[in-house]
Design a protein around this motif. Structure first.
Motif, PDB file in Angstrom:
ATOM      1  N   VAL A   1       3.445   6.891   1.606  1.00 21.31           N
ATOM      2  CA  VAL A   1       2.209   7.206   1.026  1.00 21.31           C
ATOM      3  C   VAL A   1       2.242   6.669  -0.483  1.00 21.31           C
ATOM      4  O   VAL A   1       3.012   6.619  -1.130  1.00 21.31           O
ATOM      5  CB  VAL A   1       1.990   8.716   0.947  1.00 21.31           C
ATOM      6  CG1 VAL A   1       0.805   9.045   0.022  1.00 21.31           C
ATOM      7  CG2 VAL A   1       1.979   9.364   2.217  1.00 21.31           C
ATOM      8  N   THR A   2       1.089   5.852  -0.511  1.00 22.36           N
ATOM      9  CA  THR A   2       1.200   5.289  -1.999  1.00 22.36           C
ATOM     10  C   THR A   2      -0.069   5.321  -3.052  1.00 22.36           C
ATOM     11  O   THR A   2      -1.350   5.207  -2.304  1.00 22.36           O
ATOM     12  CB  THR A   2       1.239   3.474  -1.577  1.00 22.36           C
ATOM     13  OG1 THR A   2       1.652   2.896  -2.918  1.00 22.36           O
ATOM     14  CG2 THR A   2       0.165   2.897  -1.080  1.00 22.36           C
ATOM     15  N   ALA A   3      -0.030   5.516  -3.988  1.00 18.33           N
ATOM     16  CA  ALA A   3      -0.979   5.299  -5.069  1.00 18.33           C
ATOM     17  C   ALA A   3      -0.926   4.261  -6.347  1.00 18.33           C
ATOM     18  O   ALA A   3      -1.190   4.255  -7.106  1.00 18.33           O
ATOM     19  CB  ALA A   3      -1.211   6.565  -5.802  1.00 18.33           C
ATOM     20  N   TYR A   4       0.279   3.150  -5.541  1.00 18.65           N
ATOM     21  CA  TYR A   4       0.510   2.081  -6.562  1.00 18.65           C
ATOM     22  C   TYR A   4      -0.477   1.499  -7.221  1.00 18.65           C
ATOM     23  O   TYR A   4      -1.489   0.889  -6.451  1.00 18.65           O
ATOM     24  CB  TYR A   4       1.476   1.330  -5.754  1.00 18.65           C
ATOM     25  CG  TYR A   4       2.224   0.192  -6.347  1.00 18.65           C
ATOM     26  CD1 TYR A   4       2.831   0.416  -7.652  1.00 18.65           C
ATOM     27  CD2 TYR A   4       2.472  -1.125  -5.747  1.00 18.65           C
ATOM     28  CE1 TYR A   4       3.665  -0.495  -8.333  1.00 18.65           C
ATOM     29  CE2 TYR A   4       3.271  -2.277  -6.653  1.00 18.65           C
ATOM     30  CZ  TYR A   4       3.687  -1.746  -7.939  1.00 18.65           C
ATOM     31  OH  TYR A   4       4.448  -2.785  -8.419  1.00 18.65           O
ATOM     32  N   ASP A   5      -0.478   1.008  -8.592  1.00 19.36           N
ATOM     33  CA  ASP A   5      -1.532   0.441  -9.034  1.00 19.36           C
ATOM     34  C   ASP A   5      -1.445  -0.651 -10.092  1.00 19.36           C
ATOM     35  O   ASP A   5      -1.948  -1.287 -10.732  1.00 19.36           O
ATOM     36  CB  ASP A   5      -2.439   1.436 -10.006  1.00 19.36           C
ATOM     37  CG  ASP A   5      -1.523   1.835 -11.084  1.00 19.36           C
ATOM     38  OD1 ASP A   5      -0.382   1.832 -11.034  1.00 19.36           O
ATOM     39  OD2 ASP A   5      -2.262   2.306 -12.170  1.00 19.36           O
ATOM     40  N   TRP A   6      -0.185  -1.227  -9.947  1.00 16.92           N
ATOM     41  CA  TRP A   6       0.309  -2.764 -10.468  1.00 16.92           C
ATOM     42  C   TRP A   6      -0.510  -3.806  -9.546  1.00 16.92           C
ATOM     43  O   TRP A   6       0.019  -4.118  -8.570  1.00 16.92           O
ATOM     44  CB  TRP A   6       1.600  -2.848 -10.527  1.00 16.92           C
ATOM     45  CG  TRP A   6       2.026  -3.751 -11.799  1.00 16.92           C
ATOM     46  CD1 TRP A   6       2.453  -3.237 -12.875  1.00 16.92           C
ATOM     47  CD2 TRP A   6       1.929  -5.102 -11.944  1.00 16.92           C
ATOM     48  NE1 TRP A   6       2.807  -4.300 -13.741  1.00 16.92           N
ATOM     49  CE2 TRP A   6       2.506  -5.490 -13.407  1.00 16.92           C
ATOM     50  CE3 TRP A   6       1.444  -6.198 -11.249  1.00 16.92           C
ATOM     51  CZ2 TRP A   6       2.210  -6.745 -13.631  1.00 16.92           C
ATOM     52  CZ3 TRP A   6       1.517  -7.517 -11.598  1.00 16.92           C
ATOM     53  CH2 TRP A   6       2.111  -7.797 -12.946  1.00 16.92           C
ATOM     54  N   GLU A   7      -1.480  -4.180 -10.069  1.00 17.40           N
ATOM     55  CA  GLU A   7      -2.200  -5.223  -9.360  1.00 17.40           C
ATOM     56  C   GLU A   7      -2.365  -6.532  -9.737  1.00 17.40           C
ATOM     57  O   GLU A   7      -2.232  -7.041 -10.617  1.00 17.40           O
ATOM     58  CB  GLU A   7      -3.685  -4.882  -9.479  1.00 17.40           C
ATOM     59  CG  GLU A   7      -4.793  -5.586  -8.652  1.00 17.40           C
ATOM     60  CD  GLU A   7      -6.294  -5.122  -8.722  1.00 17.40           C
ATOM     61  OE1 GLU A   7      -6.658  -4.440  -7.914  1.00 17.40           O
ATOM     62  OE2 GLU A   7      -6.690  -5.607  -9.770  1.00 17.40           O
ATOM     63  N   TYR A   8      -1.539  -7.305  -8.590  1.00 17.27           N
ATOM     64  CA  TYR A   8      -1.338  -8.782  -8.640  1.00 17.27           C
ATOM     65  C   TYR A   8      -2.593  -9.597  -8.466  1.00 17.27           C
ATOM     66  O   TYR A   8      -2.601 -10.678  -8.943  1.00 17.27           O
ATOM     67  CB  TYR A   8      -0.213  -9.256  -7.536  1.00 17.27           C
ATOM     68  CG  TYR A   8       0.371 -10.346  -7.762  1.00 17.27           C
ATOM     69  CD1 TYR A   8       1.818 -10.362  -8.405  1.00 17.27           C
ATOM     70  CD2 TYR A   8      -0.016 -11.608  -7.374  1.00 17.27           C
ATOM     71  CE1 TYR A   8       2.459 -11.758  -8.752  1.00 17.27           C
ATOM     72  CE2 TYR A   8       0.651 -12.795  -7.309  1.00 17.27           C
ATOM     73  CZ  TYR A   8       1.942 -12.862  -7.972  1.00 17.27           C
ATOM     74  OH  TYR A   8       2.344 -13.952  -8.379  1.00 17.27           O
ATOM     75  N   LEU A   9      -3.274  -9.073  -7.527  1.00 18.88           N
ATOM     76  CA  LEU A   9      -4.665  -9.749  -7.267  1.00 18.88           C
ATOM     77  C   LEU A   9      -5.698  -8.668  -6.645  1.00 18.88           C
ATOM     78  O   LEU A   9      -5.383  -7.785  -5.736  1.00 18.88           O
ATOM     79  CB  LEU A   9      -4.649 -10.832  -6.185  1.00 18.88           C
ATOM     80  CG  LEU A   9      -4.439 -10.485  -4.699  1.00 18.88           C
ATOM     81  CD1 LEU A   9      -4.809 -11.985  -3.999  1.00 18.88           C
ATOM     82  CD2 LEU A   9      -3.050 -10.255  -4.289  1.00 18.88           C
ATOM     83  N   PRO A  10      -6.954  -8.903  -6.919  1.00 16.55           N
ATOM     84  CA  PRO A  10      -7.917  -7.869  -6.405  1.00 16.55           C
ATOM     85  C   PRO A  10      -8.042  -7.869  -4.767  1.00 16.55           C
ATOM     86  O   PRO A  10      -7.935  -9.033  -4.374  1.00 16.55           O
ATOM     87  CB  PRO A  10      -9.349  -8.332  -6.815  1.00 16.55           C
ATOM     88  CG  PRO A  10      -8.800  -9.086  -8.293  1.00 16.55           C
ATOM     89  CD  PRO A  10      -7.461  -9.907  -7.981  1.00 16.55           C
ATOM     90  N   GLY A  11      -7.668  -6.658  -4.388  1.00 15.14           N
ATOM     91  CA  GLY A  11      -7.922  -6.487  -2.639  1.00 15.14           C
ATOM     92  C   GLY A  11      -6.553  -6.804  -2.074  1.00 15.14           C
ATOM     93  O   GLY A  11      -6.536  -7.195  -0.990  1.00 15.14           O
ATOM     94  N   GLY A  12      -5.481  -6.678  -2.923  1.00 16.98           N
ATOM     95  CA  GLY A  12      -4.195  -7.146  -2.441  1.00 16.98           C
ATOM     96  C   GLY A  12      -3.748  -5.782  -1.778  1.00 16.98           C
ATOM     97  O   GLY A  12      -4.156  -5.314  -0.482  1.00 16.98           O
ATOM     98  N   HIS A  13      -2.786  -4.959  -2.306  1.00 17.81           N
ATOM     99  CA  HIS A  13      -2.209  -3.846  -1.466  1.00 17.81           C
ATOM    100  C   HIS A  13      -2.898  -2.771  -1.609  1.00 17.81           C
ATOM    101  O   HIS A  13      -3.759  -2.487  -2.568  1.00 17.81           O
ATOM    102  CB  HIS A  13      -0.675  -3.716  -2.070  1.00 17.81           C
ATOM    103  CG  HIS A  13      -0.684  -3.379  -3.563  1.00 17.81           C
ATOM    104  ND1 HIS A  13      -1.135  -1.928  -4.033  1.00 17.81           N
ATOM    105  CD2 HIS A  13      -0.447  -3.942  -4.737  1.00 17.81           C
ATOM    106  CE1 HIS A  13      -1.061  -1.984  -5.145  1.00 17.81           C
ATOM    107  NE2 HIS A  13      -0.632  -2.930  -5.794  1.00 17.81           N
TER     108      HIS A  13
END
Length: 584
Positions: free
Chosen positions: A380-392
Motif C-alpha cells: 500500500v503506497t502513498a509515496y510522493d517523490w515524483e520523478y515525472l507526472p503520471g508516474g508511480h
C-alpha cells in the motif's frame, strides 16, 4: 543454477547473433544488432561483446569472437566520440552510459583477452583508456541518478586493473564514498532522482527498487569485491539485504511505487544489468542471497521467448515483441556469474524474507506499507517523490497483491504510460493498453481526477486492516474546482482473501485483475462473481454490488510491468461499493 545460467546465456546469445547485421557495406550498420520490437539499432547493443566472448571461451567457437569484434568496429563507427565517450544512441547526445560501455569492455579484457589477437587486444585497451580518461573528468555524473556515480566508480576501478593505472583507482575510491551515505535507516538506497538529498512534502527519498537491485548495489558489491574493501562490502550487503523485502516468491521485484518505475519490467528494470551478480558475490554472507538470485534467474528464464528476454510475463500473450535491450544487458550478468564461478544452489522450498513473517512493515522513506498475511502479500503506497507526472501510484493505492500459488493478482505500473526515455522504452503494438492500478476515478469538465494522484492521503492501520482516505485529484495534484471528491478505501487481509470496501460519491472503482489471456475466465449468471483459473489454483472476485466487465474477458495490457488483466469496475451504491478476491 550453473546449468540454467549456461543454457540461458547460450539461448540469449544465439538469438542476438541471429539479429546481428553481417556482410553489409555501410559501416554504420554492419555489426550492429537490430531490435525486432523497436525496429532500430540500440546504441548500447555493443555491450553484447562481453557475453559473446564468454560464449567463445565456453563453446570454443570462433564465431563468437568474430561477432564481438564486429560489434566493437560498429561502435567505433557510430556511437564512439572523439572525447572518449560513447553516445547512448545514434540519435542521442547522452554520454553518461559510457560507464556501462566501459565496464563491459574492461570485462572483455579482464577475462578473455587471450581470445583476441595482439592487434585487437591493443586496440581495445587503447579505447578503454580513452573511455577511462573521459569518465575520470566527467564530474557532472556525481549529480545524476545514483546509479551513475556508483557504476562510474566500478568502471574506473576495473580500468585501473586492466590498464595498471593507479589514478583511475584513486578516483574510483573517491566516487564510491557517495553511496556509503545514501542508505536510509532501514537500508534502502536513495538517490534515483535528483537532487539526491531532496525530500518530498511527506519526507520521502528518491528510491527505485529496480535500479537499486539491478545496477547500483551490484556495482557497489563488485567494486568492494575487486578492491577487497570490507567497508564497501558491508554497505552493499546491508543494502542488498534490505531490498529483499521487495522480492516476491516467484523472483519478481515489487517496484510498483519506484521513482523510475516507468522502466519496471517485473523481473527488474528495462536497461539495467540484473540482480544476480550482486547477490551471488555476497552469498557467503547471507543464505537468502543465493535463493534470491536463483528465483530471479528462474523468472528470467520463464520470460524468455524465442531466445529473447521479454519485458514481463505476458508480453507474448499480448502480441508484444521482446526488445533486445533486456537481453544484451542481462546477458552480461550471466557471463559475469559464469566467469567468476559464482553459482550457488539455493533451497527453493525456503521462503524469502517478505513472505517469511506475517506482519505489516512500514517504510517512511517511501511512505509505503508491506503487508504479509498467510500466502498473501501486498503493498500500500502513498509515496510522493515524483520523478515525472503520471508516474508511480500514490493516494494509498494497493499497488501490489501477490499470492504464493496464484501469483500476482493486482499490480500498479505507471498511472499514465509515458515514454520518458523514448530510446530506452517500448511503444505498445496493437494492444488495448490501459493503467493496471486499482483506483477510483472520474471526469469533471474533461479533466480526469483519480485516487492515484492524491498526494496527501491519510493511512491508518488496525490489526490486519488498512484504511485510506483522500480526495480525487488531477495529474498535477489539484482537486476539482468547487468539488470535494472524497474517497475512502478499506483493505482487509485474511489468509487467502482480500476484501476491499470503497466509499465515494462520484466516479467509478476500477479494479484490473491480473490474468493472462491463456487463463480461462467466466462471470457468474447473476454477474456478481468472476472466476479465473490459474495454473495451480483458482481465484474468485466477488461483489454483492455486481461486477461490470466493460470488455468482457478481453484482456487489457500494460508494458509496465508487462502484465495483462481483466478490467473490472463497480459504481457506488449510496456512496459505497466493494469486492473481495479469494484464492480457492
Amino acid at each position: 543454477m550453473e546449468k540454467l545460467c549456461r543454457d540461458l546465456l547460450k539461448e540469449w546469445c544465439e538469438a542476438l547473433l541471429r539479429l546481428q547485421i553481417k556482410n553489409f557495406r555501410d559501416p554504420r550498420l554492419n555489426g550492429a544488432l537490430l531490435c525486432p520490437a523497436c525496429g532500430k539499432i540500440h546504441g548500447r547493443c555493443f555491450e553484447a561483446m562481453y557475453p559473446f566472448l564468454c560464449m567463445a571461451s565456453r563453446e570454443k567457437e570462433e564465431k563468437w569472437v568474430a561477432a564481438a569484434e564486429r560489434l566493437f568496429t560498429w561502435a567505433e563507427q557510430t556511437v564512439s566520440q572523439a572525447d572518449g565517450s560513447f553516445l547512448n544512441d545514434i540519435d542521442s547526445g547522452w554520454t553518461g552510459t559510457t560507464v556501462f560501455n566501459v565496464i563491459q569492455l574492461a570485462d572483455c579484457l579482464l577475462f578473455h583477452e587471450d581470445l583476441l589477437s595482439e592487434k585487437t587486444r591493443e586496440e581495445w585497451k587503447q579505447r578503454l583508456r580513452q573511455g577511462a580518461e573521459f569518465l575520470y573528468q566527467f564530474d557532472a555524473l556525481k549529480d545524476n541518478n545514483i546509479n551513475y556515480p556508483v557504476s562510474n566508480a566500478l568502471a574506473l576501478y576495473e580500468c585501473g586493473l586492466v590498464l595498471q593505472e593507479e589514478s583511475f583507482k584513486r578516483k574510483a575510491e573517491e566516487l564510491v564514498q557517495i553511496a556509503e551515505a545514501m542508505l536510509t535507516e532501514r537500508g534502502l538506497l536513495f538517490g534515483e532522482g535528483v537532487p539526491h538529498e531532496r525530500k518530498s512534502p511527506r519526507g520521502c527519498r528518491p528510491v527505485d527498487i529496480g535500479y537499486n537491485v539491478e545496477e547500483t548495489l551490484p556495482s557497489l558489491a563488485l567494486y568492494g569485491h575487486l578492491k577487497g574493501d570490507k567497508e564497501v562490502l558491508a554497505v552493499a550487503e546491508r543494502g542488498l539485504r534490505a531490498h529483499l523485502s521487495f522480492l516476491l516468491e516467484n523472483g519478481a521485484w515489487d517496484n510498483s511505487f519506484g521513482t523510475r518505475n516507468y522502466k519496471w519490467s517485473y523481473w527488474g528494470s528495462r536497461t539495467s544489468d540484473g540482480c544476480g551478480l550482486g547477490y551471488l558475490l555476497l552469498a557467503d554472507r547471507n543464505q537468502d542471497f543465493a535463493l534470491a538470485a536463483a528465483k530471479n534467474l528462474k523468472l528470467l528464464n520463464e520470460c524468455t521467448h524465442d531466445g529473447l528476454l521479454a519485458g514481463g510475463p505476458h508480453y507474448r500473450l499480448a502480441g508484444q515483441a521482446a526488445c533486445i535491450h533486456h537481453t544484451f544487458t542481462h546477458a552480461k550478468v550471466l557471463a559475469g556469474v559464469l566467469d567468476r564461478e559464482l553459482w550457488r544452489e539455493g533451497k527453493e522450498e525456503v521462503r524469502l524474507p517478505r513472505q517469511r513473517e506475517e506482519k505489516i512493515r512500514y517504510y517512511p522513506e517511501v511512505e509505503s506499507w508491506l503487508v504479509t498475511k498467510g500466502a498473501m502479500t501486498a503493498t500500500v503506497t502513498a509515496y510522493d517523490w515524483e520523478y515525472l507526472p503520471g508516474g508511480h501510484a500514490s493516494g494509498g493505492t494497493l499497488s501490489l497483491l501477490h499470492h504464493e500459488q496464484a501469483g500476482t493478482l493486482l499490480c500498479a505500473g505507471m498511472n499514465l504510460y509515458n515514454m520518458k526515455e523514448p530510446n530506452n522504452m517500448q511503444a505498445p503494438f496493437r494492444v488495448r493498453q490501459e493503467c493496471l492500478a486499482l483506483r477510483i476515478e472520474g471526469e469533471t469538465a474533461g479533466i480526469l481526477y483519480s485516487s492515484l494522484y492524491e498526494d496527501c492521503a491519510r493511512i491508518s492501520i488496525e490489526g490486519d486492516t488498512v484504511t485510506v482516505s483522500g480526495i480525487l485529484k488531477d495529474i498535477h495534484h489539484k482537486r476539482a474546482l468547487g468539488r470535494e471528491q472524497k474517497y475512502c478505501f478499506c483493505y482487509k487481509f485474511e489468509e487467502n482473501r482480500l476484501s476491499i470496501c470503497a466509499e465515494f460519491e462520484e466516479g467509478i472503482l476500477i479494479c484490473p485483475v491480473v490474468s493472462g489471456a491463456d487463463e480461462p475466465a467466466a462471470v457468474s449468471e447473476h454477474g456478481n462473481a468472476l472466476k479465473i483459473q490459474k495454473e495451480h489454483t483458482a481465484i474468485m472476485v466477488e461483489s454483492p454490488y455486481g461486477l461490470d466487465l466493460p470488455y468482457g474477458t478481453e484482456r487489457i495490457f500494460n508494458l509496465v510491468p508487462g502484465l495483462q488483466a481483466l478490467r473490472v469496475q463497480l459504481c457506488p451504491h449510496q456512496g459505497k461499493t466493494g469486492f473481495s478476491i479469494r484464492v480457492c
